[in-house]
Design a protein around this motif. Structure first.
Motif, PDB file in Angstrom:
ATOM      1  N   SER A  13      39.110 -13.454 -38.524  1.00 38.80           N
ATOM      2  CA  SER A  13      39.083 -14.102 -39.848  1.00 38.80           C
ATOM      3  C   SER A  13      37.692 -14.033 -40.485  1.00 38.80           C
ATOM      4  O   SER A  13      37.574 -13.898 -41.705  1.00 38.80           O
ATOM      5  CB  SER A  13      39.579 -15.547 -39.756  1.00 38.80           C
ATOM      6  N   MET A  15      35.612 -11.546 -39.965  1.00 40.28           N
ATOM      7  CA  MET A  15      35.572 -10.143 -40.392  1.00 40.28           C
ATOM      8  C   MET A  15      36.269  -9.984 -41.735  1.00 40.28           C
ATOM      9  O   MET A  15      35.759  -9.327 -42.655  1.00 40.28           O
ATOM     10  CB  MET A  15      36.265  -9.274 -39.329  1.00 40.28           C
ATOM     11  N   ALA A  83      31.411 -10.863 -35.162  1.00 44.72           N
ATOM     12  CA  ALA A  83      32.363 -11.788 -35.786  1.00 44.72           C
ATOM     13  C   ALA A  83      33.456 -12.101 -34.767  1.00 44.72           C
ATOM     14  O   ALA A  83      34.504 -11.455 -34.738  1.00 44.72           O
ATOM     15  CB  ALA A  83      32.941 -11.170 -37.056  1.00 44.72           C
ATOM     16  N   ILE A 104      27.828 -15.261 -35.985  1.00 44.49           N
ATOM     17  CA  ILE A 104      28.245 -16.569 -36.501  1.00 44.49           C
ATOM     18  C   ILE A 104      28.704 -17.405 -35.316  1.00 44.49           C
ATOM     19  O   ILE A 104      29.437 -16.917 -34.451  1.00 44.49           O
ATOM     20  CB  ILE A 104      29.338 -16.464 -37.571  1.00 44.49           C
ATOM     21  N   HIS A 105      28.254 -18.647 -35.294  1.00 44.94           N
ATOM     22  CA  HIS A 105      28.579 -19.520 -34.164  1.00 44.94           C
ATOM     23  C   HIS A 105      29.112 -20.843 -34.704  1.00 44.94           C
ATOM     24  O   HIS A 105      28.528 -21.416 -35.631  1.00 44.94           O
ATOM     25  CB  HIS A 105      27.339 -19.760 -33.304  1.00 44.94           C
ATOM     26  N   PRO A 106      30.210 -21.363 -34.110  1.00 50.80           N
ATOM     27  CA  PRO A 106      30.830 -22.570 -34.663  1.00 50.80           C
ATOM     28  C   PRO A 106      30.201 -23.874 -34.184  1.00 50.80           C
ATOM     29  O   PRO A 106      30.885 -24.741 -33.639  1.00 50.80           O
ATOM     30  CB  PRO A 106      32.290 -22.437 -34.218  1.00 50.80           C
ATOM     31  N   GLU A 170      32.648 -21.328 -42.156  1.00 53.55           N
ATOM     32  CA  GLU A 170      32.175 -20.051 -41.601  1.00 53.55           C
ATOM     33  C   GLU A 170      32.455 -18.936 -42.603  1.00 53.55           C
ATOM     34  O   GLU A 170      31.625 -18.063 -42.841  1.00 53.55           O
ATOM     35  CB  GLU A 170      32.896 -19.742 -40.281  1.00 53.55           C
TER      36      GLU A 170
END
Ligand code: GRF
Length: 212
Positions: A13, A15, A83, A104-106, A170
């Motif tokens: 998602s 990406m 991603a 990207i890190h949540p 994000e």
């Protein structure tokens, strides 16, 4: 020619958010280590070049990383965006792409590196959670921070609910970070990221606050 490589392993998602965003790029290649990643179908539909480098056919991490780097180098990317790429990359791979490898890190790094970040956040009872785009360094989920989105943790949040709310952000901050990079508006020095010529709509800390 400006080229972007996106590495995925699954759903894709983030990406998709990158593929749907508008920034100066001539060619986007999506590479997956997982032949069954659902993101590959989305990438195809959205017109990206796709490539699969299945980690399972390589004897060790180094051999996989070498094959991955060889593929990446044929694309001559300005930036490589991780991603949801679920492989730990070797130090030599990370160093090879120093300053042009983003993730990207949540969570709001440096809190909660690793997996199950939303469960960790709930477990700790924190009131503010979110997501981070950062440059990749050899230390896992660590490196110069480009942009963060902070959101409140609400009393009825479950891991799933919180994950979904963070994910929306994000999808907002990753395209912003990649846009800055592709527009040559990111200055990286030591552990600091400076955004050149950012305007009021382009803050590196996005915080939507409490819901109405
Ligand atoms: C996202 O939460 C991302 O922050 C993390 O892995 C998840 C991937 O989701 N690194 P998707 O594949 O982008 O939907």
């Amino acid at each position: 020619m400006k080229s972007l490589v996106i590495l995925i392993s699954g759903r894709g998602s983030n990406m998709q958010a990158l593929l749907e965003a508008v920034f100066p790029v001539d060619r986007i290649t999506v590479i997956s280590n997982n032949p069954n990643a659902t993101g590959l179908e989305i990438a195809k539909k959205l017109g990206a070049d796709i490539s699969i480098i299945d980690h399972r056919i390589y004897p060790d991490r180094q051999a996989f990383d070498t094959a991955l780097a060889e593929k990446i180098d044929t694309c001559q990317p300005k930036l490589i965006a991780l991603a949801g790429f679920m492989r730990i990359l070797s130090d030599s791979f990370v160093q090879r792409y120093h300053g042009r490898l983003m993730n990207i890190h949540p969570s709001l790094l440096p809190s909660f590196p690793g997996l199950r970040t939303h469960a960790q956040a709930l477990q700790e009872g924190i009131k503010i959670h979110g997501c981070t785009v950062h440059f990749v360094t050899p230390k896992l989920d660590h490196g110069p921070i480009v942009i963060q989105a902070a959101i409140p943790v609400l009393p009825n949040d479950t891991e799933k609910i919180l994950a979904a709310r963070v994910l929306q952000h994000e999808h907002r901050i990753y395209p912003q970070a990649v846009r800055w990079f592709m527009e040559d508006r990111i200055r990286l020095s030591e552990n600091r990221v400076e955004i050149i010529d950012s305007n009021v709509n382009e803050t590196a800390l996005y915080s939507p606050g409490l819901p109405e």
